[in-house]
Every structure is written in structure tokens, then in C-alpha cells.
Design a protein around this motif. Structure first.
Motif: not given
Length: 106
Positions: A26-34, A59-65, A79-91
């Protein structure tokens, strides 16, 4: 212990031969994590699965979508750290969403 291999099968092969428990691409997709420089094609996961037994992580920019496509391509893990910790409804909501998406990926 895992090794990040960006978009390089050569780095991944070296890591696997050296005894890495997993390799990460990765990163497979754009990410703001690093900051990232590499954007591997998901085909690297398919090729890896067809030739090597060492598990691989996407790794990298992975979302449920977009996680299901990487799982179908051959990722053993995502690896989905950003998608989990930044989810609007919580981890917990993010984890439920990923569970549902990945359970139906195949």
C-alpha cells in the motif's frame, strides 16, 4: 512481525524469505493517516496469493466501501485504522460495517 513493502514484490519476497510473519502492500488509496508515495495495483495481492504462502495485508485509505475489492484481490487482512477511528458513528459502528462488508466479499 510484518514488513511494509509498498508496491514491491521484490521487497516482499525478501521479507518473506527472511521470516516475516506477513507483508503489507500500500497505500492502495489516498490516506490522511500518513504521507505515501506508492499506489500499488490490487493485482499485486492476487499475484502474491498465487505464488507465496506468507499472508499479505492491504493498507492505505481503506474504507468499508473499498475493502471488499482488496479482499477479493487476495488481501488476507486489511488495515483500517483511519476508517475505524474517524468513523462518524464511532469505532464500534465502523467494526460492524467492516464485518458485514467483508463477510459478503466472496
Amino acid at each position: 512481525m510484518g514488513v511494509t513493502c509498498h508496491d514491491s514484490r521484490e521487497l516482499a519476497m525478501d521479507a518473506a524469505e527472511a521470516g516475516a510473519d506477513y507483508v503489507a502492500f500500500g497505500a492502495f488509496f489516498p490516506t490522511t493517516t500518513k504521507e505515501t508515495e506508492h499506489r500499488p495495483d490490487p493485482e499485486i495481492l492476487t499475484i502474491w496469493q498465487e505464488t507465496v504462502e506468507t499472508p499479505c495485508v492491504a493498507i492505505g485509505g481503506i474504507t468499508a466501501g473499498n475493502a471488499a475489492g482488496l479482499a477479493r484481490a487476495g488481501a488476507d487482512f486489511v488495515a483500517v485504522s483511519g476508517a475505524v477511528w474517524n468513523h462518524p458513528d464511532g469505532a464500534a459502528a465502523a467494526v460492524r460495517e467492516f464485518d458485514q462488508v467483508l463477510a459478503t466479499a466472496f
